[in-house]
Every structure is written in structure tokens, then in C-alpha cells.
Design a protein around this motif. Structure first.
Motif, PDB file in Angstrom:
ATOM      1  N   UNK A 174      23.818  19.862  73.219  1.00  0.00           N
ATOM      2  CA  UNK A 174      25.852  20.581  72.193  1.00  0.00           C
ATOM      3  C   UNK A 174      26.521  20.226  73.642  1.00  0.00           C
ATOM      4  N   UNK A 175      26.453  20.762  74.400  1.00  0.00           N
ATOM      5  CA  UNK A 175      27.533  20.477  75.594  1.00  0.00           C
ATOM      6  C   UNK A 175      27.715  19.332  76.012  1.00  0.00           C
ATOM      7  N   UNK A 176      26.542  18.651  75.909  1.00  0.00           N
ATOM      8  CA  UNK A 176      26.878  16.805  76.422  1.00  0.00           C
ATOM      9  C   UNK A 176      27.557  16.160  75.055  1.00  0.00           C
ATOM     10  N   UNK A 177      27.263  16.350  73.857  1.00  0.00           N
ATOM     11  CA  UNK A 177      28.059  15.963  72.536  1.00  0.00           C
ATOM     12  C   UNK A 177      29.288  16.009  72.662  1.00  0.00           C
ATOM     13  N   UNK A 178      29.489  17.447  72.928  1.00  0.00           N
ATOM     14  CA  UNK A 178      31.150  17.848  72.756  1.00  0.00           C
ATOM     15  C   UNK A 178      31.716  17.237  74.005  1.00  0.00           C
ATOM     16  N   UNK A 179      31.095  17.348  75.224  1.00  0.00           N
ATOM     17  CA  UNK A 179      31.797  17.030  76.178  1.00  0.00           C
ATOM     18  C   UNK A 179      32.578  15.028  75.871  1.00  0.00           C
ATOM     19  N   UNK A 180      31.168  14.225  76.331  1.00  0.00           N
ATOM     20  CA  UNK A 180      31.069  13.488  76.418  1.00  0.00           C
ATOM     21  C   UNK A 180      32.537  12.142  74.827  1.00  0.00           C
ATOM     22  N   UNK A 181      32.401  13.219  74.475  1.00  0.00           N
ATOM     23  CA  UNK A 181      33.471  12.933  73.021  1.00  0.00           C
ATOM     24  C   UNK A 181      34.544  12.998  73.420  1.00  0.00           C
ATOM     25  N   UNK A 182      35.074  14.264  73.887  1.00  0.00           N
ATOM     26  CA  UNK A 182      36.434  14.437  73.802  1.00  0.00           C
ATOM     27  C   UNK A 182      36.881  14.070  75.588  1.00  0.00           C
ATOM     28  N   UNK A 183      36.125  13.218  76.396  1.00  0.00           N
ATOM     29  CA  UNK A 183      36.049  13.023  77.209  1.00  0.00           C
ATOM     30  C   UNK A 183      36.352  10.701  76.480  1.00  0.00           C
ATOM     31  N   UNK A 184      35.381  10.972  75.508  1.00  0.00           N
ATOM     32  CA  UNK A 184      36.008   8.917  75.187  1.00  0.00           C
ATOM     33  C   UNK A 184      37.013   9.219  74.483  1.00  0.00           C
ATOM     34  N   UNK A 185      37.215   9.644  73.759  1.00  0.00           N
ATOM     35  CA  UNK A 185      39.174   9.839  73.044  1.00  0.00           C
ATOM     36  C   UNK A 185      40.260   9.956  73.821  1.00  0.00           C
ATOM     37  N   UNK A 186      40.110   9.828  74.914  1.00  0.00           N
ATOM     38  CA  UNK A 186      41.262   9.759  76.211  1.00  0.00           C
ATOM     39  C   UNK A 186      41.219   8.235  75.959  1.00  0.00           C
ATOM     40  N   UNK A 187      39.970   7.197  76.403  1.00  0.00           N
ATOM     41  CA  UNK A 187      40.552   6.088  76.191  1.00  0.00           C
ATOM     42  C   UNK A 187      40.007   5.118  74.832  1.00  0.00           C
ATOM     43  N   UNK A 188      40.547   6.460  73.945  1.00  0.00           N
ATOM     44  CA  UNK A 188      40.233   5.914  72.723  1.00  0.00           C
ATOM     45  C   UNK A 188      41.909   5.691  72.236  1.00  0.00           C
ATOM     46  N   UNK A 189      42.297   7.053  72.756  1.00  0.00           N
ATOM     47  CA  UNK A 189      43.978   7.193  72.580  1.00  0.00           C
ATOM     48  C   UNK A 189      44.942   6.680  73.269  1.00  0.00           C
ATOM     49  N   UNK A 190      44.146   5.654  74.102  1.00  0.00           N
ATOM     50  CA  UNK A 190      45.937   5.039  74.749  1.00  0.00           C
ATOM     51  C   UNK A 190      45.486   3.537  74.190  1.00  0.00           C
ATOM     52  N   UNK A 191      44.305   3.102  72.704  1.00  0.00           N
ATOM     53  CA  UNK A 191      44.083   1.694  72.138  1.00  0.00           C
ATOM     54  C   UNK A 191      45.096   1.763  71.451  1.00  0.00           C
ATOM     55  N   UNK A 192      45.868   2.194  70.548  1.00  0.00           N
ATOM     56  CA  UNK A 192      46.984   2.352  69.381  1.00  0.00           C
ATOM     57  C   UNK A 192      48.166   2.399  70.354  1.00  0.00           C
ATOM     58  N   UNK A 193      48.609   2.995  71.570  1.00  0.00           N
ATOM     59  CA  UNK A 193      49.029   3.082  72.742  1.00  0.00           C
ATOM     60  C   UNK A 193      49.634   2.044  73.049  1.00  0.00           C
ATOM     61  N   UNK A 194      47.999   1.178  73.584  1.00  0.00           N
ATOM     62  CA  UNK A 194      48.439   0.037  73.914  1.00  0.00           C
ATOM     63  C   UNK A 194      49.017  -1.270  73.081  1.00  0.00           C
ATOM     64  N   UNK A 195      48.485  -1.325  71.956  1.00  0.00           N
ATOM     65  CA  UNK A 195      48.099  -2.026  71.282  1.00  0.00           C
ATOM     66  C   UNK A 195      49.430  -2.764  70.612  1.00  0.00           C
ATOM     67  N   UNK A 196      49.585  -0.878  69.420  1.00  0.00           N
ATOM     68  CA  UNK A 196      50.420  -1.003  68.261  1.00  0.00           C
ATOM     69  C   UNK A 196      51.815  -0.301  69.053  1.00  0.00           C
TER      70      UNK A 196
END
Lengths: 505, 158
Positions: A299-321
Motif C-alpha cells: 500500500x505504501x509502495x503503490x501510494x508513493x510510487x504513484x504520487x512521485x510519478x505524478x510529478x513528471x506527469x504534471x510537467x508534460x502538459x506544462x511543457x507541451x501545451x
């Protein structure tokens, strides 16, 4: 592309860039681990310091702060059951029970490794798939937002210990609290109870501090016994064991990272939703779903890997759009524009070294967490476990008060936080846990906005406005996931797939 | 230990909350603002009614407030609110130092009582706590006002 990628890699492999990553990581760790201090605030404060830097250095520093603040939220979530950031709420669900069972160090180190892996995986995906990922982001409409929120809300069924109906009542109360203040769609003020102080609504972090920290504080004072103790007589947690435990279910890490990445890309959804959805999916997919919420490291692994992956995700629309995927990304957009860089489709062609360098620096920042987290994580864990209760209780109280106040520089938030906290403590005895209330609070406004806008659009397109909720293949995928989440426990019971809790889980 | 019908408590509590929020609705809300809270209120009402009915058929019962001392529960809640009022009236630094010290003393004595330590709190422990509290409160005050530009409440004092 390859030339820009190599150029970006060389640009971030300088001593200056690596130092900036370290400084940013330290600042972010502090910000993330203090409930009430947000990554957005830290980034906004740091922007003026970047004026004299070149654009890439500025983005490296800001990116490192963003990455490590997401991770820093796990410390307080695990050690004192208080998510330092909303993204760490799902971390607390299993992290704190692990700490209560004497596995605080394992939980923190597993969170570290998961954060690093999640961060690196998401950077690889972003580098390879920035363009198709952007098309997913722009195909998310109001109906899809609504179903993402419903998917998160279906977690209430999973989080309700004891009575499901009581969990649903808790979720409804959370959603009601979320409606206080000005309606984003209609514009009217709702549920002010005759006072203008509630006009701004209840701040999410203020409520989360109240829901999680105050009940724990009261419990510590009432029992006069520490909740988290670690036995160091056998030495600290072995790193090899941490890696083995964390990566024992590689599909969990990869799935959670991809969920985090995709939800991070969707503007407005944010990493708090990412953590919850990933947790939900990890629980649903597990053969041992009953142990979730009781100290299952996955449960800890799922939450932490996903909330950190979201950081890189949030820069995709930032840089591309040029559309930020989260509030911290919005500050970074401002920083880019202050440096004369205009994000958009042309950015990768015109300033490829900057774009790829920034994305790669997020991966380096994630790797820096490994060093900082393993050294610092152990130290913080030992320090918190060694602090006498007489100091721990007032220190937590102090942090909650200063954290709630700093959200809007308002004492009203402190009183709201205390009120919600005492309420959460009382209703816990009646069978309503804090987690469903928090879920309702986080996801209620997202569901409302998605539902309202879908109805407006549906009214123009169809005879029956609600048809808009079922428009598009993404909606149907999300509906299927909601149904699967609700039906899966019954299917599991029927198939008799349950097996006893193993030591590594 | 005495157990209580928690279904009845939550059911009635849910009805009261639905009533309070329902009463606070205003007729001039547009449908865009009204639909969502109305839907939640109906859901809360139905769930609460279900619990009230269940309370008389097959109730869930459990003990209440059975972890540790109930007096300490009340005192710590009172101290937290006192801290918040103190920050508003006396100022952040003074109120924090005073209430932090009071909680340290109160919890410290409770721990001694629970663990049966006969030594008690020494003068040195008191001095040490005041130094730690001073550094912590002062440190945060300095960081928040000088670096984070968050003006902490000053009240009558500081």
C-alpha cells in the motif's frame, strides 16, 4: 530529439546542476514533511532566487523541490499519521499501521525506494511518450473527471473498517464539508451559517491535518504511551531487505507509476488523487487485500510510487501545451515565462536541451531521494522514535497549529482544523474513520465540477443531459474500473482466493 | 465494560448533520450550485435512516472513549483550543511557549504516572524543556517571518 536529449543530459551532469538538485531536495524534504507547508508555496518563494540563474538551472532547482516535497509528505504520514502533503494520504493508510507494528523504518525506506522507482519510471515514460501522453491529457473532459472522482470514492468501500454504511456516511460528511464556500460552477456562497469567515471554504490541507493529526494527538495524550516504537537491538533495517520487499511485486510499482503518470498529466487531478487511485488498484489486484489498511507495505509502495510519478506527469502538459497539470507546475510555468521561455509544442524543437534537461533532472532528483532518503529517513525515524512523549505531543500540536495557520495566514483555519480534528476523534469511536471523510473532501469537489460541466455540455448535445457522462471510451474504461473495484471483493470471496498474510506483505 | 448502540448514534448524528446543512440551504441557489449538495444530503439522509432502522433490528455495539484517560482527552483538547485562543490574543511566541510548556508538563507527569517512574521531573528537566521550547518556537518564528514571509499573529505581546 536524440541530439537534444544528449545535450540535456550533459547540461545536468555538471557540478552546479547536481548541487542545485541537492539543495532543492533538502528544501523540498523540509517543506513536504511539515504539514501545512506546500510545494506550491515553496516554489513561489524560490522563483525570485532563480532570476539570476539560467533557465535550465532554475527549472532544475524548482523541479528538485517539487519532487522531494512529494516524498517528504510520507515521513509524517508514516510516523505521526499526518500526511505532510495531500498526496501522502494513501501512504498513511498502511504506513502508520506499519509504524505501530514496529516497522516504521521499513515503511520509510520502502517509501523512499518506491518514490525513486516511481520518479524514474515516469521520467522514462515522459521521454519516450510525451506526445501520445499529451493526447490522453487533452481527451479528458468533465465526464472523465467525474468518473475519476467516483473511482476514488469507490475506495470508501475498501477503506471502511466494519460497517460500509458508516463509511459512506463519513464520505458524505466529507463531501458536504467540501461544498462549504463559493460554488465554482454557480458562483453562490453555500453553507456559510451566517458567517463570512467560511466564504473561502475549508482548505483541504487544514482539514487533513485536523482529520489525521489531532485524533492521534489526543490518543497519545490520553494513553500516555507512544504509538511508534522501533526495536534497534537487532540493528537497523537492511537495505537489501528493503529493496526485496519493495520490489517483490514489480507489477505493483509499474502499475502505480503509470497511474500516477497519467493522473499527473490530467490538469487539475493532482497527485493526491493519483495516490488514492493507485492504492485502490493495488488493493484490488492483491491476493491479500484484507491486509491493506493494517500495515501492508505494498500500500505504501503503490501510494508513493504513484504520487512521485505524478510529478513528471504534471510537467508534460506544462511543457507541451503550456497548461500546468498541478498548482506547483503552474508556478513553474510562471518561472519559465519569467525567463522568457514560452512552453508549447515548439519548445522541444526550439529549446530541446532545456526541455529534455528539465525532464531528465526530475529523474536525477528522484535518484537523489535515494541518498537523502536512506540517510535522512533513518535519522528522522530514529529521532522521532527517540523523542520523549512529553515533547512529541506538544511538538505535533505546535506543527499542526502553525501548519493550519500558514495556509491562509488565518486563525480561522486553526479553529476549523481543531474542530474537524475533535469531530474525527469522536466519530472514530462510532465506527467512522478519518479516511472516508478525507476521501469525500478531496474527491467531492472534483466530482461536482465534472458532473456539473458534463450536465451543461450534455444539455446542449442530447435530449437527456446525463448521457454526457457516458460519452467517450475513456468514460467507459473508468466506469468499468469503478464497477470492478466495487465487485472485486465479492468475486474474491467467492473464488476463495484469500490467503494468510505473509511476512513480506 | 458498557457498550453503546453506535448505529443509533451515527444514524441520529447523520440526521442532525443533514438537518443542519439542509436548513442552511438557500432558495436562491441556481441548479448548478444546488444539485450536488442536495444529492449528498439525500444520500446522507437515506444512509442515516438505514442506520436508525438497523439500530433497532441488529445494532452494532462498541465501547466508547476507552483508550487511556478520559480526563486527559478533555484536558488536551481544552489546551489545544487555549493555545489557538492564546495565539490570537497574546501572540504566537508567548502563547506557544506557555502552552507548549504546560502540555510538556502535563504529558510528562502522565507518562510518569503510567510508567510508574518515581523520580519525577527534575529541575534540570524543566530547564531543558524551556530551552528546547524557546529554540523551537523562536526558530520557527524566525524562519516563518524572515524566510517564508508568513506574518505570525502578534496579539497583545509577540
Amino acid at each position: 530529439m536524440f541530439e537534444s536529449l544528449v545535450g540535456g543530459l550533459l547540461a545536468i551532469m555538471t557540478l552546479e546542476a547536481l548541487l542545485l538538485v541537492l539543495v532543492g531536495t533538502a528544501v523540498g524534504l523540509f517543506v513536504g514533511s511539515v504539514p501545512g507547508l506546500t510545494a506550491t508555496m515553496a516554489l513561489a518563494l524560490l522563483v525570485p532566487f532563480t532570476f539570476t540563474m539560467d533557465p535550465l538551472s532554475a527549472m532544475i532547482l524548482l523541479g528538485a523541490v517539487y519532487v522531494s516535497s512529494m516524498y517528504g509528505g510520507a515521513f509524517t504520514a508514516i510516523l505521526i499519521n499526518t500526511p505532510g502533503t495531500p498526496g501522502a494520504i494513501a501512504t498513511a493508510l498502511d504506513g502508520f499501521p506499519m509504524a505501530q507494528n514496529g516497522k516504521a523504518e521499513l515503511a520509510i525506506l520502502a517509501a523512499t525506494v518506491a518514490s525513486v522507482v516511481g520518479g524514474v519510471i515516469s521520467v522514462i515514460f515522459v521521454l519516450l511518450l510525451a506526445a501520445p501522453l499529451t493526447s490522453i491529457a487533452i481527451s479528458f473532459g468533465p465526464a472523465e473527471y467525474f468518473w475519476v472522482a467516483v473511482l476514488g470514492l469507490s475506495l470508501i468501500a475498501a477503506l471502511s473498517t466494519g460497517s460500509l454504511v458508516k463509511g459512506l456516511v463519513g464520505g458524505a460528511i466529507g463531501m458536504l464539508i467540501g461544498t462549504i464556500g463559493v460554488s465554482t460552477l454557480g458562483g453562490e456562497s453555500r453553507f456559510l451559517f451566517g458567517t463570512s469567515t467560511l466564504q473561502g471554504g475549508v482548505q483541504l490541507l487544514v482539514a487533513l491535518i485536523g482529520l489525521f493529526a489531532i485524533p492521534e494527538l489526543i490518543r497519545l495524550a490520553a494513553t500516555a504511551r507512544k504509538a511508534v516504537t522501533v526495536d534497534y537491538s537487532q540493528g537497523g533495517e537492511k537495505l537489501s531487505n528493503v529493496f526485496k520487499v519493495t520490489l517483490s511485486k514489480p507489477f505493483n510499482v509499474i502499475r502505480s507509476s503509470v497511474i500516477g503518470l497519467i493522473i499527473g498529466i490530467i490538469p487539475g487531478a493532482g497527485n493526491n488523487v493519483a495516490g488514492l487511485v493507485a492504492y485502490n488498484e493495488a488493493k484490488r489486484a492483491s491476493n491479500d487485500s484484507d491486509s491493506f489498511g493494517k500495515g501492508n507495505v505494498q500500500g505504501v509502495v503503490a501510494s508513493e510510487s504513484s504520487n512521485n510519478a505524478a510529478v513528471a506527469g504534471s510537467v508534460v502538459p506544462l511543457l507541451t501545451l503550456g497548461v500546468p497539470g498541478s498548482p506547483p507546475a503552474a508556478v513553474m510555468l510562471g518561472a519559465l515565462m519569467l525567463h522568457g521561455i514560452r512552453p508549447g509544442t515548439a519548445l522541444f524543437a526550439e529549446s530541446g536541451t532545456l526541455a529534455y534537461g528539465f525532464i531528465l533532472s526530475l529523474g536525477v532528483s528522484a535518484l537523489a531521494l535515494l541518498v537523502v532518503g536512506i540517510l535522512g529517513g533513518r535519522l528522522i525515524c530514529r529521532a522521532v522514535c527517540a523523542v520523549p512523549l512529553a515533547y512529541l505531543v506538544p511538538t505535533i500540536a505546535f506543527m499542526t497549529i502553525i501548519g493550519a495557520y500558514s495556509m491562509r495566514n488565518s486563525m480561522v483555519d486553526v479553529f476549523i482544523m481543531l474542530g474537524i480534528g475533535v469531530f474525527a476523534y469522536i466519530v472514530r469511536f462510532f465506527g467512522i474513520q478519518a479516511a472516508p471523510i478525507a476521501l469525500g473532501l478531496i474527491l467531492g469537489p472534483i466530482a461536482e465540477d465534472g458532473f456539473g460541466m458534463a450536465m451543461l455540455m450534455g444539455g446542449a448535445r442530447y435530449d437527456y443531459a446525463f448521457f454526457a457522462l457516458f460519452d467517450g471510451y475513456l468514460s467507459w474504461i473508468l466506469i468499468a474500473m469503478v464497477l470492478l473495484t466495487l465487485v472485486w471483493p465479492l468475486v474474491q470471496n467467492r473464488l476463495g482466493r484469500k490467503r494468510p498474510l505473509t511476512q513480506t506483505e | 465494560m458498557k457498550t453503546y448502540n453506535t448505529d443509533l448514534i451515527v444514524g441520529i448524528g447523520g440526521l442532525v448533520i443533514a438537518g443542519v446543512f439542509g436548513y442552511a440551504r438557500e432558495p436562491n441557489w441556481t441548479p448548478l450550485s444546488a444539485h450536488w449538495p442536495n444529492a449528498i444530503l439525500v444520500f446522507l439522509l437515506l444512509s442515516s435512516l438505514y442506520l436508525v432502522v438497523r439500530a433497532f433490528i441488529k445494532p452494532e455495539r462498541s465501547t466508547l472513549f476507552d483508550e487511556g484517560s478520559r480526563v486527559r482527552m478533555v484536558v488536551i483538547v481544552a489546551l489545544l483550543f487555549l493555545w489557538a485562543f492564546g495565539v490570537q490574543t497574546l501572540g504566537f511566541v508567548v502563547a506557544s511557549v506557555v502552552v507548549f510548556y504546560v502540555i510538556w508538563l502535563y504529558v510528562g507527569r502522565a507518562v510518569i504516572q503510567v510508567e510508574g517512574d518515581e523520580k519525577g521531573l527534575t529541575v534540570l528537566a524543566h530547564v531543558r524543556s524551556l530551552v528546547v521550547i524557546g529554540i523551537m518556537v523562536g526558530g520557527f518564528y524566525y524562519v516563518f517571518t524572515k524566510f517564508l514571509f508568513i506574518p505570525l499573529p502578534k496579539g497583545w505581546l509577540i
